[in-house]
Design a protein around this motif. Structure first.
Motif, PDB file in Angstrom:
ATOM      1  N   ALA A 144       0.572 -36.763  -4.154  1.00  0.00           N
ATOM      2  CA  ALA A 144       2.046 -36.772  -4.090  1.00  0.00           C
ATOM      3  C   ALA A 144       2.636 -35.990  -5.264  1.00  0.00           C
ATOM      4  O   ALA A 144       3.593 -35.229  -5.100  1.00  0.00           O
ATOM      5  N   ARG A 145       2.030 -36.176  -6.442  1.00  0.00           N
ATOM      6  CA  ARG A 145       2.535 -35.462  -7.624  1.00  0.00           C
ATOM      7  C   ARG A 145       2.422 -33.948  -7.443  1.00  0.00           C
ATOM      8  O   ARG A 145       3.333 -33.196  -7.787  1.00  0.00           O
ATOM      9  N   ALA A 146       1.306 -33.505  -6.893  1.00  0.00           N
ATOM     10  CA  ALA A 146       1.137 -32.068  -6.660  1.00  0.00           C
ATOM     11  C   ALA A 146       2.139 -31.578  -5.612  1.00  0.00           C
ATOM     12  O   ALA A 146       2.739 -30.508  -5.753  1.00  0.00           O
ATOM     13  N   LEU A 195       7.744 -38.808  -0.969  1.00  0.00           N
ATOM     14  CA  LEU A 195       6.313 -38.498  -1.058  1.00  0.00           C
ATOM     15  C   LEU A 195       5.466 -39.760  -1.133  1.00  0.00           C
ATOM     16  O   LEU A 195       4.378 -39.817  -0.562  1.00  0.00           O
ATOM     17  N   LEU A 196       5.974 -40.780  -1.827  1.00  0.00           N
ATOM     18  CA  LEU A 196       5.236 -42.046  -1.899  1.00  0.00           C
ATOM     19  C   LEU A 196       5.116 -42.661  -0.511  1.00  0.00           C
ATOM     20  O   LEU A 196       4.071 -43.190  -0.136  1.00  0.00           O
ATOM     21  N   LYS A 233       6.021 -43.516 -10.080  1.00  0.00           N
ATOM     22  CA  LYS A 233       7.218 -42.740  -9.722  1.00  0.00           C
ATOM     23  C   LYS A 233       7.455 -41.624 -10.730  1.00  0.00           C
ATOM     24  O   LYS A 233       7.716 -40.477 -10.387  1.00  0.00           O
ATOM     25  N   LYS A 234       7.346 -41.961 -12.028  1.00  0.00           N
ATOM     26  CA  LYS A 234       7.636 -40.952 -13.060  1.00  0.00           C
ATOM     27  C   LYS A 234       6.563 -39.867 -13.108  1.00  0.00           C
ATOM     28  O   LYS A 234       6.858 -38.715 -13.429  1.00  0.00           O
ATOM     29  N   ALA A 244       5.409 -47.903  -6.562  1.00  0.00           N
ATOM     30  CA  ALA A 244       6.194 -46.917  -7.324  1.00  0.00           C
ATOM     31  C   ALA A 244       6.357 -47.253  -8.805  1.00  0.00           C
ATOM     32  O   ALA A 244       6.340 -46.357  -9.647  1.00  0.00           O
ATOM     33  N   ASP A 245       6.530 -48.518  -9.127  1.00  0.00           N
ATOM     34  CA  ASP A 245       6.855 -48.875 -10.506  1.00  0.00           C
ATOM     35  C   ASP A 245       5.653 -49.326 -11.327  1.00  0.00           C
ATOM     36  O   ASP A 245       5.784 -49.687 -12.493  1.00  0.00           O
TER      37      ASP A 245
END
Ligand code: ADP
Ligand code: MG
Length: 246
Positions: A154-156, A126-127, A101-102, A136-137
């Motif tokens: 997802a990060r992009a 996005l996840l 997530k972070k 996520a965690d």
């Protein structure tokens, strides 16, 4: 037509090695361009130039109207270009010390000053979109390669890029995980994302690409619709390459 990425007579050297030779390439909004070619032909260098990870020596490079000058020139648009270009690498390049997530929340908060609640909601969405809400965690090392690459996508996407660059996104994956990453990329393409993709997945290229570009020793020697390039290549280098990989 709106060109999101435009390269004109672009040349790049590593010392004496002339890596990219007079590259002319315009990518339209919503277009998916797949770049193929032998190892060492300059594919990675080409897409790394598009988000300024590599400098170039001469020619013209523009992303979404922002000009990025050759080496020694005005680089003030670099930060803007980096915000608009999402990049996915072969080796995921996730932050190992941050949760999934972070990893996704970091850039929007640092670079776009998104507040935490908004960044968190975006990450959740996005996840969900890449099908790993349940991870996520966790930390990246606790995920499979396919899951890590989906986090990287997802990060992009969290930066709401105008164009996504992929450099062999499935080459480091075990075969059984290639499909899940290609599925996410296929969905992105369907939703209208502008994409430049370096890949050896010829099935994906045939199905998803609007245009296939073949690079030989730093030059675009053939380009066209996938059917034309794959079924009826005109250049003898392309023919030889395809006969090895198909
Ligand atoms: P590809 O992605 O098609 O395999 P690359 O773009 O990685 O090709 O490399 C193109 C050429 O540039 C190769 O000859 C490679 O050895 C060389 N090259 C790539 N990166 C560097 C670098 N940082 N310094 C010097 N030469 C490099
Ligand atoms: Mg490469």
């Amino acid at each position: 037509m709106t060109h999101i990425v435009q390269l004109k007579r672009m040349n790049k050297y590593f010392g004496k090695l002339h890596v990219l030779k007079d590259i002319d390439l315009a990518v339209e909004a919503g277009e998916v361009v797949v770049i193929i070619g032998a190892s060492g032909s300059g594919k990675s260098t080409l897409i790394r130039c598009v988000n300024g990870l590599e400098e170039y020596e001469s020619g013209h490079l523009e992303v979404d109207g922002h000009k990025l000058a050759p080496k020694g020139g005005n680089q003030e648009s670099l930060a803007e270009i980096r915000k608009e270009v999402g990049m996915v690498f072969q080796q995921f390049n996730l932050f190992p010390h941050l949760s999934v997530k972070k990893n996704i929340m970091l850039a929007p908060m640092k670079v776009k000053s998104a507040n935490k609640t908004v960044a968190n909601a975006t990450a959740d969405r996005l996840l969900e979109r890449v099908g790993i809400s349940d991870q996520a965690d966790k930390f990246p090392s606790q995920l499979s390669g396919g899951q890590q690459q989906r986090v990287a996508i997802a990060r992009a996407l969290a930066m709401e890029p105008r164009v996504m660059l992929f450099d062999e996104p499935t080459s480091a994956l075990d075969p059984e995980m290639v499909g899940e990453v290609l599925d996410v990329m296929r969905e992105l393409a369907k939703e209208g994302m502008t994409m430049m993709v370096v890949t050896h997945e010829m099935g994906f290229a045939r199905e998803v690409a609007d245009r296939v570009i073949y690079i030989h020793e730093g030059q675009i020697v053939e380009e066209g619709k996938p059917q034309d390039v794959f079924d009826n290549p005109q250049n003898e280098r392309t023919q030889a390459f395809l006969s090895r990989v198909l």
